[in-house]
Every structure is written in structure tokens, then in C-alpha cells.
Design a protein around this motif. Structure first.
Motif, PDB file in Angstrom:
ATOM      1  N   GLY A  10       0.791  -1.233   0.000  1.00  0.00           N
ATOM      2  CA  GLY A  10       0.000   0.000   0.000  1.00  0.00           C
ATOM      3  C   GLY A  10       0.815   1.270   0.000  1.00  0.00           C
ATOM      4  N   ILE A  11       2.129   1.147   0.190  1.00  0.00           N
ATOM      5  CA  ILE A  11       2.998   2.323   0.192  1.00  0.00           C
ATOM      6  C   ILE A  11       3.986   2.187  -0.962  1.00  0.00           C
ATOM      7  CG2 ILE A  11       4.747   3.603   1.497  1.00  0.00           C
ATOM      8  CD1 ILE A  11       2.318   3.765   3.124  1.00  0.00           C
ATOM      9  N   LEU A  12       3.969   3.121  -1.874  1.00  0.00           N
ATOM     10  CA  LEU A  12       4.963   3.183  -2.955  1.00  0.00           C
ATOM     11  C   LEU A  12       5.188   1.835  -3.652  1.00  0.00           C
ATOM     12  CD1 LEU A  12       7.614   5.639  -1.447  1.00  0.00           C
ATOM     13  CD2 LEU A  12       5.709   6.128  -2.984  1.00  0.00           C
ATOM     14  N   GLU A  42       3.026   0.608  -6.515  1.00  0.00           N
ATOM     15  CA  GLU A  42       2.085   0.473  -7.622  1.00  0.00           C
ATOM     16  C   GLU A  42       2.858   0.516  -8.944  1.00  0.00           C
ATOM     17  OE1 GLU A  42      -1.767   2.641  -7.395  1.00  0.00           O
ATOM     18  OE2 GLU A  42      -0.773   4.087  -8.710  1.00  0.00           O
ATOM     19  N   LYS A  95       1.279  -3.319  -3.994  1.00  0.00           N
ATOM     20  CA  LYS A  95      -0.049  -2.802  -3.687  1.00  0.00           C
ATOM     21  C   LYS A  95      -1.038  -3.955  -3.870  1.00  0.00           C
ATOM     22  CE  LYS A  95      -2.737   1.238  -5.097  1.00  0.00           C
ATOM     23  NZ  LYS A  95      -2.561   2.013  -3.868  1.00  0.00           N
ATOM     24  N   PRO A 109      -9.697  11.775  -3.808  1.00  0.00           N
ATOM     25  CA  PRO A 109      -8.994  12.420  -2.696  1.00  0.00           C
ATOM     26  C   PRO A 109      -9.916  13.382  -1.945  1.00  0.00           C
ATOM     27  CG  PRO A 109      -7.666  12.434  -4.701  1.00  0.00           C
ATOM     28  CD  PRO A 109      -9.039  11.997  -5.097  1.00  0.00           C
ATOM     29  N   PRO A 110      -9.694  13.651  -0.656  1.00  0.00           N
ATOM     30  CA  PRO A 110      -8.585  13.145   0.158  1.00  0.00           C
ATOM     31  C   PRO A 110      -8.685  11.645   0.460  1.00  0.00           C
ATOM     32  CG  PRO A 110      -9.581  15.121   1.166  1.00  0.00           C
ATOM     33  CD  PRO A 110     -10.492  14.668   0.075  1.00  0.00           C
ATOM     34  N   ILE A 111      -7.582  10.942   0.166  1.00  0.00           N
ATOM     35  CA  ILE A 111      -7.483   9.522   0.477  1.00  0.00           C
ATOM     36  C   ILE A 111      -6.572   9.305   1.671  1.00  0.00           C
ATOM     37  CG2 ILE A 111      -7.920   8.642  -1.853  1.00  0.00           C
ATOM     38  CD1 ILE A 111      -4.614   8.386  -1.723  1.00  0.00           C
ATOM     39  N   VAL A 112      -5.953  10.381   2.147  1.00  0.00           N
ATOM     40  CA  VAL A 112      -5.023  10.246   3.263  1.00  0.00           C
ATOM     41  C   VAL A 112      -5.108  11.489   4.146  1.00  0.00           C
ATOM     42  CG1 VAL A 112      -3.058  11.229   1.981  1.00  0.00           C
ATOM     43  CG2 VAL A 112      -2.622   9.641   3.816  1.00  0.00           C
ATOM     44  N   GLU A 120      -9.797  16.941  -3.601  1.00  0.00           N
ATOM     45  CA  GLU A 120      -8.541  17.562  -3.170  1.00  0.00           C
ATOM     46  C   GLU A 120      -7.540  17.439  -4.312  1.00  0.00           C
ATOM     47  OE1 GLU A 120      -5.929  17.017   0.883  1.00  0.00           O
ATOM     48  OE2 GLU A 120      -6.070  15.308  -0.449  1.00  0.00           O
ATOM     49  N   LYS A 128      -2.367  11.870  -5.724  1.00  0.00           N
ATOM     50  CA  LYS A 128      -3.459  11.627  -4.779  1.00  0.00           C
ATOM     51  C   LYS A 128      -3.106  12.051  -3.363  1.00  0.00           C
ATOM     52  CE  LYS A 128      -5.464   7.536  -7.011  1.00  0.00           C
ATOM     53  NZ  LYS A 128      -5.705   6.092  -6.804  1.00  0.00           N
ATOM     54  N   CYS A 129      -1.917  11.631  -2.879  1.00  0.00           N
ATOM     55  CA  CYS A 129      -1.636  11.829  -1.448  1.00  0.00           C
ATOM     56  C   CYS A 129      -0.808  13.085  -1.174  1.00  0.00           C
ATOM     57  CB  CYS A 129      -0.959  10.592  -0.855  1.00  0.00           C
ATOM     58  SG  CYS A 129       0.780  10.405  -1.293  1.00  0.00           S
ATOM     59  N   CYS A 188       1.378   7.174  -2.030  1.00  0.00           N
ATOM     60  CA  CYS A 188       0.421   6.455  -2.906  1.00  0.00           C
ATOM     61  C   CYS A 188       1.034   5.995  -4.220  1.00  0.00           C
ATOM     62  CB  CYS A 188      -0.826   7.281  -3.143  1.00  0.00           C
ATOM     63  SG  CYS A 188      -0.650   8.589  -4.375  1.00  0.00           S
ATOM     64  N   SER A 242       1.147   7.395  -7.062  1.00  0.00           N
ATOM     65  CA  SER A 242       0.435   7.778  -8.286  1.00  0.00           C
ATOM     66  C   SER A 242       1.266   8.679  -9.190  1.00  0.00           C
ATOM     67  CB  SER A 242      -0.856   8.533  -7.939  1.00  0.00           C
ATOM     68  OG  SER A 242      -1.801   7.658  -7.421  1.00  0.00           O
TER      69      SER A 242
END
Lengths: 300, 247
Positions: free
Chosen positions: A22-24, A26, A45, A57-60, B42, B199-200, B205, B207
Motif C-alpha cells: 500500500g505504500i509506494l 504500484e 499494492k 482524494p482526500p485519500i489520506v 482535493e 493523490k496523497c 500512494c 500515483s
């Protein structure tokens, strides 16, 4: 010099630290970059059968001692992910494919593809807490968990890791249902939420999210300890590891390998080499020769 | 989230406005904020004003940017940041090259001595062209309604770049790529500020990543030499789902 090498479900790791899902993870080039920064392996991911755009977003949200997220399982679909796994594998280190689905059939389809792409193991996202019909809906249904893992173990060669959610009343019930898995990954994010008091609204577009980072470290330690003690299964510890002391604590609670996610945000990509060097100094000063000596050392 | 009360809204072009608001924070040119419209979305926006009063210059494009352009003085603006890196300082003669709303992030770099190349689809959309002395300005429009007809690189071809030792460039990625390709063999150095789907904003993320680096934390400003070696710049990016697509 003490050795940082460890093994989890037959997969050799240069050190105990992997990138959490889930972090960096993809883009294949990013995973390769993280491996070059010192991670022993990366977990991709979470990938499903179909392409999903996830939440808007916001997703975080940045919160004290951690992050809240609700990304919504955005992913390109397994049929479009082979290239990224291939690029990551160029670093010459293990790549673990994280997969999710709503049925055993979904998991099998995605898992087979991940195996074909060259993934060294599967990590089952049984616990993603924010999408109806998948995630914790799956992970809190013991019969379904048993069916999914049974199916994968029959038809897939590479090791299967079950990532468990802390958002259940009795984690042992799910662990027992997942007992055919080769290892447990403990823990996924803890359900959480944040409200902006000036906007008078939840910050995340999905309102509910998952909490990660230091804020949940002691939740993770507790479940790793319990599952190590009660099941004896190999465990990958994850949740709030940001310093070598956290890593040692997880190892002593029973983890044989570790994953770092939010720590990459709070400390940068140098976190893998920093923690490894801290573990090495600790082992040297404490007279410990191998990671194996640390695993479960505090469990009574 | 941080919030501030909007002091003023200026219309810059038919589709673009500048929103000015007080924010006691040191911000460097090139940095951006994630602007939140509750209930809508956002998005990342670079700061066009970096003094005591901060400003963003936003083009109406998708739902969130359109909602931002409808904000009024006296209303709250919600955001987080600042994020990202900054442009390298340069003592020699520099050329500022902006395409479309890309000029917004370059505005803090403009001084009375600055030379500029401003490009847009049409004359009415030329952003901040009036901030340059007329004799130091080249304009380029897709439709030829002002200056040279064509894309930004056509403007560069009309100029003698030999007098410059540095370029600061911001705009759509394909425009940046054409500029990079044009100056790749020249002695002129350049900093490029990139725009990708984000996105983040905080490096988690993946992206916005390019060649393993995150635009939001390791960019958005990349040097000419970094981009010359890039495998993804100007070629491929990840879509909102994470699907690898051609630019």
C-alpha cells in the motif's frame, strides 16, 4: 559482525525489513527504487481481478503519530500488473504479490497470475477495512477465509501469507481458519477516522479509514506476541516500525521478518538502511549473532 | 487541514483565477499545497505567491479545480502543505518558460530582469505575460492569436538561447519533453517543474512517481540531467487506477 539475514516461508531475505503493501508499490520502478534503498523485499499494492479507480482524494490524512487512509483498493487489475512485477524483480530481490478479492475464485485467479509474473509469495489482503464486499468482510468470515486459503494452497506453488486484521473480536478464530497459510502478516490498519472541525466534515472522502504508523505499534506487538505464542506459525510483523527499537521489539514478540509502510513517509526511503544499521549495532552490543536468536525472545 | 480566509480573488484569464490568502509559513518557489474542497475533492496546486500573503492560480478543469475557481473573498480555503522541493538558484541569465497554467508556479521566479516565453492555446489564456517587460517576452499560441503560432518549442526555435545559461520550465509533460529534447545537446541547464496525477501529496500512494521518484516529495522540480536519463518522462505514466498508460 552479526548477520541480518533471515528466512520466511523458505524465502531468503538479506535483512528482516520489507516494504509493506500500500505504500509506494504500484509502479515497478518505485518498487525497484525501494529495493535499491535497502529493503530486503517489497510487497506490492493489493491487486484485484478488475481495474478500480478507488476513492477520490482526500485519500489520506496526516494525524499525530501516523496516517489515516482510505484509498479504496485502486489498482490496474491483475491482467495489467505483470509489467510492474517484472520491473521490480530486476532488482534481484523477492517481490511479494498482495492480492484481494471477494471470493475464493477471485483470489485464485489473481494469485495464479501473480505466480506467473514471478512473485515469490502471495500476501492475502483479508483485512483491508474499507470496501464493502471485500476486505474485512472477507477477513471476518472464518469459513470464507478457510475456503480461500485451502483453494490457494491446493493450486499454487509459492508460499501464501495471510494478512490479518486487528479489527475483530477474536483474532485467533480467524488465525485458526487461516491455519493452512504458510505465515501470518500481523497487523493491517486499525479502523479510524478524522474530522476537520472548521469544515465540520470527515477529512477522508470515504469518511472511515485505516490508521497506521506509530499510533498502532503497540497493537501490532500484542497480536504478534499472541499469535506466535498460540499458533507457532511464522509471523511477519507490521505496524508502526520507525526505529530499530521497534523492529527489535517485533522480533522479540515473535516476528521472523518485518514490514515498513508509514515509516517510509515519516522517515523517508533511508529508513531501511537506518533501521538495519541500528539492529546490527544492537545485536553486536548485546552479543547476538543472528536474527533467529531474537525471534520470540520475549515470549513467555 | 490548515485553513485560511480568502482576502481577494483576481481573474487572470477567462478560465483562470488567483486566490490570495494570509498564511504565516515560509514557502519556496516551486512548492505546492493540496487544496481541499469539502465534499468535492482535493488537488495539488503550486503556489503562485509565496510572500506573507500566499496565492494559488487555478484553471477551471475538473470538478475540484472548478469549485476552487468559484471561491470568493471572505470564504475559507482548506489545504495542507507546503510540499515538494524548489528550483535551483542561478546567478546567470535565465529564461522562464511557461505553458498554460504552468506559468503559475513560475511566477515567484519573475524579476524585472527576467526573460520569458509564455505559451497558451490562445491569446486570452496567456497567463502572467504582463509580468515581463515587453522586450523580454516571447509569446506563443496554438492558434496564432498572439506571437508565434504553434507549441512552446516553436518559440524557443525563434530565439537565440546562447545568451541564457538557465531555463525554468513548467507546463504539460509533453511540452516539457519537447523543450528537453530541443535543449538536450545544448550547454543551457534547466529545471523542469512537472505535473502528474497526484493523490496523497506526501510520498505514499505512488500515483505521481516517475522513474522510482515521487513528484510530491522528491519533485516536482527535476533537473535537466535527471530527466535526460528518465525512462518514464514524456512517455508513460500511471492512471488514477495505477494502470500504465502512454502519455
Amino acid at each position: 559482525m552479526p548477520s541480518l539475514k533471515t528466512t520466511i516461508t523458505g524465502i531468503g531475505l538479506q535483512n528482516p525489513l520489507m516494504l509493506a503493501s500500500g505504500i509506494l508499490d504500484e509502479n515497478g520502478y518505485t518498487m525497484k527504487n525501494i529495493l535499491e534503498c535497502g529493503a530486503a523485499a517489497v510487497v506490492t499494492k493489493s491487486i484485484g481481478r478488475e481495474e478500480r479507480t478507488g476513492y477520490r482524494p482526500p485519500i489520506v490524512a496526516e494525524v499525530p503519530d501516523g496516517l489515516l487512509n482510505a484509498v479504496g483498493l485502486s489498482n490496474p487489475g491483475i491482467d495489467n500488473f505483470g509489467n510492474e512485477v517484472g520491473i521490480a524483480l530486476q532488482a534481484g530481490k523477492p517481490v511479494i504479490g498482495s492480492i484481494f478479492g471477494g471470493t475464493a475464485d477471485d483470489f485464485l485467479y489473481v494469485g495464479k497470475k501473480m505466480e506467473e509474473y514471478g512473485a515469490n509469495a502471495l500476501e492475502l489482503n483479508l483485512s483491508c477495512p474499507h470496501v464493502l464486499g471485500v476486505g474485512s468482510e472477507v477477513g471476518s468470515d472464518p469459513e470464507l477465509v478457510e475456503e480461500i486459503i485451502g483453494e490457494l494452497k491446493n493450486k499454487i506453488e509459492i508460499p501464501v501469507w495471510a494478512k490479518l486484521s486487528p479489527n475483530v473480536t477474536n483474532i485467533l478464530e480467524i488465525a485458526n481458519a487461516a491455519s493452512k497459510a504458510d505465515a501470518f502478516v500481523v497487523i493491517n490498519t486499525v479502523r479510524g477516522m478524522a474530522i476537520d472541525i472548521y469544515a465540520r466534515r470527515p477529512v477522508l472522502s470515504n469518511a472511515y479509514g485505516g490508521l497506521s504508523g506509530r499510533a498502532i505499534k503497540n497493537v501490532g506487538i500484542r497480536y504478534v506476541y499472541q499469535l506466535y505464542k498460540e499458533t507457532g506459525k511464522p509471523i511477519i510483523g507490521v505496524g508502526g516500525i520507525e526505529a530499530y527499537e521497534d523492529a527489535i521489539e517485533y522480533l522479540m514478540a515473535g516476528a521472523s521478518a518485518l514490514e515498513i509502510g508509514t515509516g517510509v513517509y515519516s522517515k523517508g526511503k533511508g529508513i531501511f538502511s537506518e533501521i538495519n544499521s541500528g539492529i546490527s549495532s544492537f545485536m553486536e552490543s548485546e552479543g547476538i549473532a543472528s536474527i533467529k536468536e531474537l525471534v520470540g525472545a520475549a515470549v513467555q | 487541514m490548515i485553513h485560511s480566509v480568502i482576502e481577494r480573488v483576481d481573474r487572470e484569464t477567462p478560465t483562470t483565477v488567483t486566490i490570495l490568502f494570509p498564511w504565516e509559513k515560509e514557502v519556496r518557489p516551486g512548492q505546492f499545497i493540496m487544496v481541499w474542497i469539502p465534499g468535492v475533492g482535493e488537488i495539488p496546486i503550486s503556489l503562485s505567491f509565496t510572500g506573507h500573503t500566499k496565492g494559488i492560480t487555478v484553471k477551471s478543469y475538473g470538478p475540484t479545480s472548478t469549485a476552487i475557481t468559484k471561491l470568493r473573498a471572505g470564504e475559507k480555503i482548506f489545504f495542507r502543505g507546503p510540499y515538494g522541493n524548489t528550483f535551483r538558484k542561478h546567478d546567470g541569465k535565465a529564461l522562464i518558460v511557461g505553458g498554460g497554467s504552468g506559468m503559475a508556479g513560475l511566477l515567484p521566479l519573475i524579476t524585472p530582469e527576467s526573460h520569458g516565453l509564455v505559451s497558451a492555446r490562445t491569446k486570452a489564456e496567456l497567463l502572467f505575460a504582463d509580468r515581463f517587460s515587453p522586450e523580454k517576452l516571447t509569446t506563443v499560441t496554438d492558434d496564432g492569436s498572439s506571437g508565434i503560432k504553434g507549441f512552446a518549442v516553436e518559440g524557443l526555435k525563434s530565439m537565440d538561447l546562447g545568451e541564457f545559461s538557465m531555463m525554468y520550465v513548467c507546463g504539460p509533460e509533453l511540452m516539457l519533453k519537447s523543450v528537453l529534447d530541443y535543449i538536450s545537446g545544448d550547454g543551457i541547464d534547466a529545471d523542469f517543474s512537472l505535473e502528474r496525477h497526484m493523490k496523497c501529496g506526501i510520498g505514499v500512494c505512488d500515483s505521481c512517481s516517475i522513474d522510482g521518484l515521487q513528484l510530491c516529495t522528491q519533485g516536482p522540480v527535476f533537473t535537466k540531467s535527471a530527466l535526460l536519463n528518465s525512462r518514464e518522462f514524456g512517455r508513460e505514466r500511471l492512471s488514477v487506477s495505477g494502470l500504465r498508460v502512454k502519455l
